[in-house]
Design an enzyme around this catalytic site. Structure first.
Site, PDB file in Angstrom:
ATOM      1  N   HIS A 112      35.048  63.796  33.413  1.00 36.00           N
ATOM      2  CA  HIS A 112      35.218  65.275  33.646  1.00 36.00           C
ATOM      3  C   HIS A 112      36.723  65.497  32.988  1.00 36.00           C
ATOM      4  CE1 HIS A 112      37.591  64.847  37.284  1.00 36.00           C
ATOM      5  NE2 HIS A 112      38.224  65.748  36.996  1.00 36.00           N
ATOM      6  N   ASP A 137      31.216  59.754  36.962  1.00 34.77           N
ATOM      7  CA  ASP A 137      32.335  60.576  36.670  1.00 34.77           C
ATOM      8  C   ASP A 137      33.209  59.501  35.835  1.00 34.77           C
ATOM      9  OD1 ASP A 137      33.779  62.641  36.024  1.00 34.77           O
ATOM     10  OD2 ASP A 137      34.991  62.644  38.062  1.00 34.77           O
ATOM     11  N   GLY A 188      44.979  67.050  37.427  1.00 32.71           N
ATOM     12  CA  GLY A 188      45.955  66.340  36.423  1.00 32.71           C
ATOM     13  C   GLY A 188      45.940  64.919  37.067  1.00 32.71           C
ATOM     14  N   ASN A 189      45.563  64.512  38.294  1.00 31.31           N
ATOM     15  CA  ASN A 189      45.808  63.169  38.994  1.00 31.31           C
ATOM     16  C   ASN A 189      44.405  62.494  38.260  1.00 31.31           C
ATOM     17  OD1 ASN A 189      47.758  63.873  41.278  1.00 31.31           O
ATOM     18  ND2 ASN A 189      47.918  62.046  40.471  1.00 31.31           N
ATOM     19  N   SER A 190      43.294  63.431  38.203  1.00 29.83           N
ATOM     20  CA  SER A 190      42.103  62.837  37.989  1.00 29.83           C
ATOM     21  C   SER A 190      42.079  61.608  36.845  1.00 29.83           C
ATOM     22  CB  SER A 190      40.869  63.867  37.419  1.00 29.83           C
ATOM     23  OG  SER A 190      40.908  64.754  38.385  1.00 29.83           O
ATOM     24  N   GLY A 228      10.646  55.203  41.192  1.00 28.40           N
ATOM     25  CA  GLY A 228       9.707  56.097  41.136  1.00 28.40           C
ATOM     26  C   GLY A 228       9.522  56.704  42.626  1.00 28.40           C
ATOM     27  N   VAL A 229      10.353  56.853  43.492  1.00 35.33           N
ATOM     28  CA  VAL A 229      10.045  57.502  44.799  1.00 35.33           C
ATOM     29  C   VAL A 229      10.983  58.616  45.089  1.00 35.33           C
ATOM     30  CG1 VAL A 229       9.074  55.207  45.980  1.00 35.33           C
ATOM     31  CG2 VAL A 229      11.895  55.732  46.266  1.00 35.33           C
ATOM     32  N   VAL A 230      10.541  59.314  46.109  1.00 40.63           N
ATOM     33  CA  VAL A 230      11.452  60.279  46.595  1.00 40.63           C
ATOM     34  C   VAL A 230      11.401  59.971  48.109  1.00 40.63           C
ATOM     35  CG1 VAL A 230      11.363  62.786  47.121  1.00 40.63           C
ATOM     36  CG2 VAL A 230      10.563  62.067  44.882  1.00 40.63           C
TER      37      VAL A 230
END
Length: 475
Positions: free
Chosen positions: A108, A138, A209-211, A267-269
């Site tokens: 990000h 991320d 800003g630490n990201s 392929g499962v929920v």
């Protein structure tokens, strides 16, 4: 010994002991100075610029400076909008992972950046090239043209213990090389919208800003990548989250090798197993991931997995929650055969499944062209009576979810929001039937009397659930 001398000796001894207590306590506190001096050289500041385009009302020629005139608003409202461009800037942190110029940061931090600048600890600046980024975890990998750089030493996040001291170095609010310290508050945190990362929770102060900056243990080894904070004010409130370094480096290695990340799917929920469900299935306690849907032609379907099965282990690794399953499966390379221990008919059995690759949507098709206000976009479904704006899933997304049709929620308000529908949900069923078209959904809403409740089936981050939508409950 005279009484006065005895008392004086006792007082002096007491003072000596009191003076020694703070020194003894001080010796037990960690000293971060050497760590910062040795490892801070590998921490970098990252700044980006990007071109932002937005639609703004046009001011007709000749009316500049007449904003207070009644006719100004009339002409402004009915004039076609114009596209405005401006440069936006953002700041973040990162750290060097190889002496030939590879830098790790958050996805990000560099998302949609036109230009990326990396500033080293010695104030040298380099234009960086984005090798690749992965929004799901991320993580992003950059490359600068430099060599013989200081490199951050990598640790083992699996050995990290709750209560252990950690140090964060980064550029909060642009103040580069800022150091904060705290302890590990928890491990394996699953955030509501993040099922691919078992986050490290700390109370080390992390701010915007630490990201992308490193989280060190007391040995000076990077154990995490600072990524998120929990805040109601936008600033630090005592809870921050870091990506475990082993997860981040696994992604970085794939990005370095191919520029993209390959993930497995079966392929499962699935959904969470609560205490009542566990009792109904004969499980001794609430654990595992309950399969609610199986793609017929998917890997799990071909292996014989069924709705109602509860996945307990994958290759011997325990699956305690539904999010554990998604995280473990996504980390398996496509084509690998895995053994799943499942609970079926009040007994445990094993199923062998060959994972296949997740088909990610084409990034090139993710951008949207400018359209005049009110002009519908392709596949967009606008349902104002219930406060819903949704878009039809494309072929790749339907394949990934294993559904014939679905509506991706772009905005939820009014009745839809109060029902619990959120941006990012995928509507896959209505009134007990699988969804096959936007018209079907619209007809079901219109056919429900005011005050009636319509059951909406949605997929949210790999889990399937139903929400009750009360018709007529709109603003």
């Amino acid at each position: 010994m005279p009484f006065k001398k005895l008392m004086l000796s006792a007082v002096l001894a007491s003072l000596v002991m009191t003076a020694q207590v703070p020194e003894a306590g001080a010796r037990n506190l960690p000293d971060f100075t050497q760590l910062v001096q040795d490892e801070g050289r590998a921490v970098v500041n990252i700044s980006t610029t990007q071109t932002v385009r937005e639609s703004v009302p046009d001011v007709p020629e000749g009316l500049e400076g007449f904003e207070g005139d009644p006719f100004f608003e009339f002409f402004r409202r009915f004039s076609p909008p114009r596209l405005k461009e401006f440069q936006a800037r953002s700041l973040g942190s990162g750290f060097i992972v190889s002496n030939d110029g590879y830098v790790l940061t958050n996805a990000h931090v560099v998302a949609r950046a036109d230009e990326i600048t990396v500033t080293l600890n010695d104030k040298r600046e380099f234009k960086a090239r984005l090798i690749g980024s992965d929004a799901r975890t991320d993580v992003a990998l950059l490359k600068i043209n430099a060599d013989k750089l200081p490199v951050a030493r990598l640790g083992n996040s699996a050995k990290l213990k709750v209560g252990e001291w950690v140090v964060a170095i980064g550029s909060p609010f642009g103040f580069d090389s800022s150091v904060t310290a705290g302890i590990v508050s928890a491990k394996g945190r699953q955030l509501p919208e993040e099922n691919y990362v078992p986050f490290i929770q700390t109370d080390a102060a992390i701010n915007p800003g630490n990201s992308g900056g490193p989280l060190f243990n007391l040995n000076g080894e990077v154990v995490g990548v600072n990524s998120q904070i929990f805040s109601k004010s936008g600033g630090f409130m005592g809870i921050s989250f870091a990506i475990p370094i082993d997860v981040a480096m696994n992604i970085a290695d794939q990005l370095k090798k191919s520029g993209k990340v390959s993930r497995g799917r079966i392929g499962v929920v699935v959904q969470e197993v609560n205490r009542d469900l566990a009792a109904s299935f004969g499980l001794p306690r609430a654990m595992g991931a309950l399969v609610t849907n199986v793609a017929k032609d998917g890997p799990a379907g071909k292996a014989g997995l069924k709705p109602g099965d509860i996945v307990l282990k994958i290759d011997g690794q325990p699956v305690d929650t539904s999010s554990d399953l998604q995280r473990v499966i996504s980390g398996i390379l496509p084509g690998k055969t895995i053994t799943m221990d499942v609970w079926r008919d009040r007994a445990e059995r094993s199923v062998r499944v060959v994972a296949e690759e997740v088909k990610e949507p084409d990034p090139a098709s993710a951008g949207r062209e400018y359209r005049a206000p009110g002009q519908p976009e392709p596949g967009q479904q606008k349902m104002e009576p219930i406060g819903l704006m949704a878009r039809e899933l494309n072929a790749a997304q339907r394949l990934q979810l294993g559904v014939p049709y679905g509506l991706l929620v772009e905005r939820a308000g009014g009745a839809a929001l109060r029902a619990g529908i959120q941006q990012g949900d995928v509507i896959v069923g209505v009134a007990g039937k699988p969804l096959t078209s936007g018209e079907q959904f619209r007809n079901a809403v219109n056919a429900t009397r005011k005050g009636g409740v319509l059951a909406i089936q949605i997929v949210r981050r790999g889990g399937t659930l139903f929400v009750p939508l009360k018709i007529g409950d709109a603003e």
